[in-house]
Write a protein that holds these residues in place. Structure first.
Motif, PDB file in Angstrom:
ATOM      1  N   THR A 186      -4.289  -2.541   9.532  1.00 40.81           N
ATOM      2  CA  THR A 186      -2.847  -2.555   9.789  1.00 40.81           C
ATOM      3  C   THR A 186      -2.529  -1.605  10.950  1.00 40.81           C
ATOM      4  OG1 THR A 186      -2.472  -3.105   7.509  1.00 40.81           O
ATOM      5  CG2 THR A 186      -0.604  -2.180   8.689  1.00 40.81           C
ATOM      6  N   SER A 246       0.832  -1.205   0.000  1.00 40.79           N
ATOM      7  CA  SER A 246       0.000   0.000   0.000  1.00 40.79           C
ATOM      8  C   SER A 246       0.870   1.261   0.000  1.00 40.79           C
ATOM      9  CB  SER A 246      -0.917   0.002   1.219  1.00 40.79           C
ATOM     10  OG  SER A 246      -1.808  -1.083   1.143  1.00 40.79           O
ATOM     11  N   GLU A 302       8.786 -11.825  -1.201  1.00 39.35           N
ATOM     12  CA  GLU A 302       7.885 -12.377  -0.183  1.00 39.35           C
ATOM     13  C   GLU A 302       7.367 -13.774  -0.531  1.00 39.35           C
ATOM     14  OE1 GLU A 302       4.258 -10.243   0.922  1.00 39.35           O
ATOM     15  OE2 GLU A 302       4.047  -9.507  -1.106  1.00 39.35           O
ATOM     16  N   SER A 336      -4.852   1.075   2.637  1.00 35.36           N
ATOM     17  CA  SER A 336      -4.751  -0.225   3.285  1.00 35.36           C
ATOM     18  C   SER A 336      -5.738  -1.201   2.655  1.00 35.36           C
ATOM     19  CB  SER A 336      -5.056  -0.067   4.778  1.00 35.36           C
ATOM     20  OG  SER A 336      -5.018  -1.315   5.411  1.00 35.36           O
ATOM     21  N   GLN A 337      -5.246  -2.353   2.270  1.00 36.80           N
ATOM     22  CA  GLN A 337      -6.155  -3.389   1.791  1.00 36.80           C
ATOM     23  C   GLN A 337      -7.114  -3.755   2.915  1.00 36.80           C
ATOM     24  OE1 GLN A 337      -8.197  -6.698   1.224  1.00 36.80           O
ATOM     25  NE2 GLN A 337      -6.496  -7.057   2.608  1.00 36.80           N
ATOM     26  N   SER A 338      -6.547  -4.063   4.088  1.00 38.87           N
ATOM     27  CA  SER A 338      -7.349  -4.601   5.197  1.00 38.87           C
ATOM     28  C   SER A 338      -8.062  -3.534   6.012  1.00 38.87           C
ATOM     29  CB  SER A 338      -6.430  -5.373   6.145  1.00 38.87           C
ATOM     30  OG  SER A 338      -5.443  -4.493   6.671  1.00 38.87           O
ATOM     31  N   SER A 376      -0.226  -9.205  -1.910  1.00 37.94           N
ATOM     32  CA  SER A 376      -1.290  -8.362  -2.456  1.00 37.94           C
ATOM     33  C   SER A 376      -1.091  -8.167  -3.968  1.00 37.94           C
ATOM     34  CB  SER A 376      -1.261  -7.012  -1.746  1.00 37.94           C
ATOM     35  OG  SER A 376      -2.326  -6.229  -2.182  1.00 37.94           O
TER      36      SER A 376
HETATM   37  O1  M6R Z   1      -3.717  -4.317   4.616  1.00 39.92           O
HETATM   38  P1  M6R Z   1      -2.628  -3.362   4.273  1.00 39.92           P
HETATM   39  O2  M6R Z   1      -2.687  -2.867   2.880  1.00 39.92           O
HETATM   40  O3  M6R Z   1      -2.555  -2.206   5.261  1.00 39.92           O
HETATM   41  O4  M6R Z   1      -1.284  -4.179   4.459  1.00 39.92           O
HETATM   42  C1  M6R Z   1      -0.035  -3.568   4.324  1.00 39.92           C
HETATM   43  C2  M6R Z   1       1.059  -4.595   4.138  1.00 39.92           C
HETATM   44  O5  M6R Z   1       1.139  -5.420   5.263  1.00 39.92           O
HETATM   45  C3  M6R Z   1       0.860  -5.452   2.896  1.00 39.92           C
HETATM   46  O6  M6R Z   1       0.732  -4.675   1.750  1.00 39.92           O
HETATM   47  C4  M6R Z   1       2.047  -6.421   2.725  1.00 39.92           C
HETATM   48  O7  M6R Z   1       3.193  -5.710   2.389  1.00 39.92           O
HETATM   49  C5  M6R Z   1       1.704  -7.483   1.666  1.00 39.92           C
HETATM   50  N1  M6R Z   1       2.143  -8.775   2.111  1.00 39.92           N
HETATM   51  C6  M6R Z   1       2.324  -7.216   0.356  1.00 39.92           C
HETATM   52  O8  M6R Z   1       2.069  -8.197  -0.591  1.00 39.92           O
END
Ligand code: M6R
Length: 608
Positions: A350, A301, A488, A345-347, A400
């Motif tokens: 974080t 992100s 990763e 943020s995807q989730s 992601s």
């Molecule tokens: O849910 P988020 O976007 O906040 O998460 C942030 C990172 O933990 C996440 O993008 C992480 O780097 C992934 N494993 C990348 O593929």
């Protein structure tokens, strides 16, 4: 970062708990465990490693009982061993926990002094022992639970059970937790995915809320102990979205979903006119141009924020600051009035990003905050002034992919909207850029219809000791993302670098076993990138070129070239992202790693 589940139902809960843990395994997969209550006793099974190990155990020795809790772990305190797996328990109380108890050392010493015998190295085990101790001196059960919570410092989502009652206890402070129900039972879970198959209604607990439930009633309270109301909502349809068939991995499925996600986003926010609408971020419509934008995020992100800076600064002519959340929140940032904070943020859970948002709001409560997020009920969404939803659908693969490009696309639309609104771009140009974004959805589809194109890259990594990703302008954060993806899931060291900076150090690494991936797009300083390519080529590097150049323009002696359709200033990175994702995926498969659940990682990092 650990998934927790609790259930009280009309029927035995073991399989419900197990199914819920399966859907949350992406949150942590070091160990797992389940505890149920039957015949006034706690019955527990735990296993180290993936959930399948617990499943095998339960096949041999199933657990009875209509009340139970379960946990899938991403270790923070204590190595991944059975003794550290949750639930943690005394003889009469069992608890599952997501988060970190910061004062666990002090609590442990205090509890040991009064007779507690700890079986694990975890911070979480202090909770059942503390709860038990408080209950010994307090007959009011609700008060005892609240007193216990009040002695815990740090972040937690908790579910707990006791051997002598049919009640499911729960609390949320700093880590996500929701309630769900159906005529068959009541559930608590870290993620709605866990209960989508068994519940019809959901309630996202607010920060500080706690309570208990039996089969008939759910009781919730705020942090001060005042009764609160449960506002049930219909459970969203989500089960089908979480199946990976016919793909071998969720990551592959999610890579292939991108063209559809692009169209969903474009249709959600555009209407054939140059006016882009973000219905959940209406403050943008009337706000004056901010003096500064601060963008804060983690991991992938963070990379999307770095790309958006190029778009926003070019048109808005205001400073756009981009920071990693764990740095931003501890560097005493200077935040002036008329600044917008954008979190990505995807989730939406974080921990560092959420705390950065809270710090921003504490320091300058009049400033506006906006989150780009894939989970509409997440903590960041609830605590921000506006939301730009990613509409990517559940992303299960730990790496992601579709959420990354969904962030890029929504950020492109956001940049266009602001450029238009503040008179930096006319109607016609906005329309052209929107059309280019639609064309990128077609381009992505065309690329993904020929996945064999990417196969030629994998052999170049068979002897590699690492790899370097180079790009300029918005291709520099793409290089960072390509490198992150590769490391990763394939565990191969990879670095992303600004192509022009490479000769200031990393060029020393170049040899024939360090493949160099050069991202060279017409939109972003193509000639200069090609010069950098020659510099590494002259030193014996094997080159993989990702480009939208014509075939006859490609420099000689390139080891492998991936041609992508030509994009414009906003759409080009969307297309270039796809070969980088595929490259990481193929190399990981070739190495035989666990693509969807790579070692040491978790999907949602809810501890700092
Ligand atoms: O849910 P988020 O976007 O906040 O998460 C942030 C990172 O933990 C996440 O993008 C992480 O780097 C992934 N494993 C990348 O593929």
């Amino acid at each position: 970062m650990c998934g927790i589940i609790g259930a009280i139902a009309r029927n035995p809960v073991q399989n419900t708990l197990l199914h819920a843990l399966k859907t949350m395994e992406y949150r942590g997969y070091d160990s797992a465990g389940i505890c149920t209550v039957s015949q006034q006793q706690l019955h527990t099974q735990k296993a180290k490693g993936k959930l399948i190990n617990l499943e095998t155990l339960l096949e041999k020795e199933p657990l009875e009982g209509n009340l139970g809790i379960g946990h899938t772990r991403w270790a923070t305190h204590g190595v991944p061993e059975v003794r550290n797996a949750h639930p943690h328990q005394t003889e009469s109380i069992a608890v599952v926990h997501n988060g970190i108890i910061e004062n666990h050392q002090r609590l442990r010493e205090m509890l040991q002094a009064s007779g507690a015998t700890f079986a694990s190295d975890t911070d979480s085990e202090t909770i059942p022992w503390l709860w038990q101790q408080v209950l010994e001196g307090e007959t009011n059960q609700e008060k005892a639970f609240l007193d216990t919570l009040n002695q815990l410092e740090g972040a937690f989502a908790i579910a707990g059970i006791r051997n002598n009652e049919q009640k499911l206890w729960f609390a949320r402070r700093g880590s996500p937790l929701l309630l769900a129900r159906s005529p068959d039972g009541v559930f608590v879970a870290s993620d709605a995915l866990a209960v989508g198959a068994v519940a019809t209604e959901v309630y996202y607990l607010k920060e500080g809320q706690w309570g208990w439930s039996d089969l008939e009633h759910v009781h919730i309270f705020d942090a001060q102990g005042k009764k609160a109301e449960v506002m049930w909502e219909a459970m969203p349809e989500m089960v089908a979205a979480t199946e990976k068939d016919p793909y071998k991995h969720y990551m592959l499925k999610e890579i292939h979903e991108q063209p559809r996600v692009f169209l969903d986003i474009l249709h959600a926010y555009t209407d054939g006119s140059p006016h882009i609408h973000f219905p959940q971020a209406t403050f943008i419509e009337t706000a004056p141009l901010p003096s500064r934008i601060i963008m804060v995020a983690c991991g992938t992100s963070y990379h999307t924020a770095l790309t958006a800076r190029y778009w926003l600064e070019r048109y808005l002519k205001i400073p756009v600051e981009v920071d990693v959340a764990s740095e931003f929140r501890y560097r005493d940032p200077v935040i002036a009035e008329n600044t917008w904070m954008i979190t990505l943020s995807q989730s939406g859970e974080t921990a560092d990003t959420l705390e950065a948002l809270r710090l921003f709001k504490r320091q300058t409560p009049n400033n506006k905050s906006l989150v780009f997020c894939n989970v509409a009920h997440s903590s960041m969404v609830r605590e921000s002034d506006g939301l730009i939803e990613l509409y990517a659908g559940p992303e299960i693969g730990v790496a992601s992919t579709k959420a990354y490009t969904a962030q890029l696309l929504t950020l492109a639309l956001f940049s266009l909207k602001l450029a238009h609104q503040y008179n930096a771009m006319d109607d016609e140009s906005v329309m052209q850029h929107i059309q280019a974004l639609f064309a990128a959805a077609d381009g992505a589809k065309a690329l993904l219809e020929k996945p064999k194109t990417f196969d030629a890259l994998t052999p170049l990594f068979s002897q590699a000791h690492g790899s370097l990703f180079l790009g300029r302008g918005p291709c520099y954060p793409l290089a960072l993302e390509g490198a992150l993806k590769l490391k990763e899931i394939s565990y191969l060291h990879a670095e992303g670098y600004p192509a022009g900076e490479m000769k200031h150090g990393p060029i020393a690494l170049i040899d024939e076993n360090l493949p160099v991936i050069v991202i060279a797009l017409r939109q972003y300083h193509l000639d200069k990138v090609i010069s950098n390519l020659h510099e590494v080529q002259a030193r014996g590097a094997k080159i993989i070129l990702v480009t939208d150049m014509q075939k006859n323009e490609i420099p000689e002696n390139i080891n492998a070239t991936i041609h992508i359709p030509e994009g414009d200033f906003f759409s080009a990175p969307l297309l270039a992202a796809i070969p980088l994702q595929y490259l990481a995926y193929n190399v990981a498969c070739d190495k035989g790693t666990d693509v969807d659940q790579p070692r040491n990682l978790a999907k949602s990092v809810t501890v700092e």
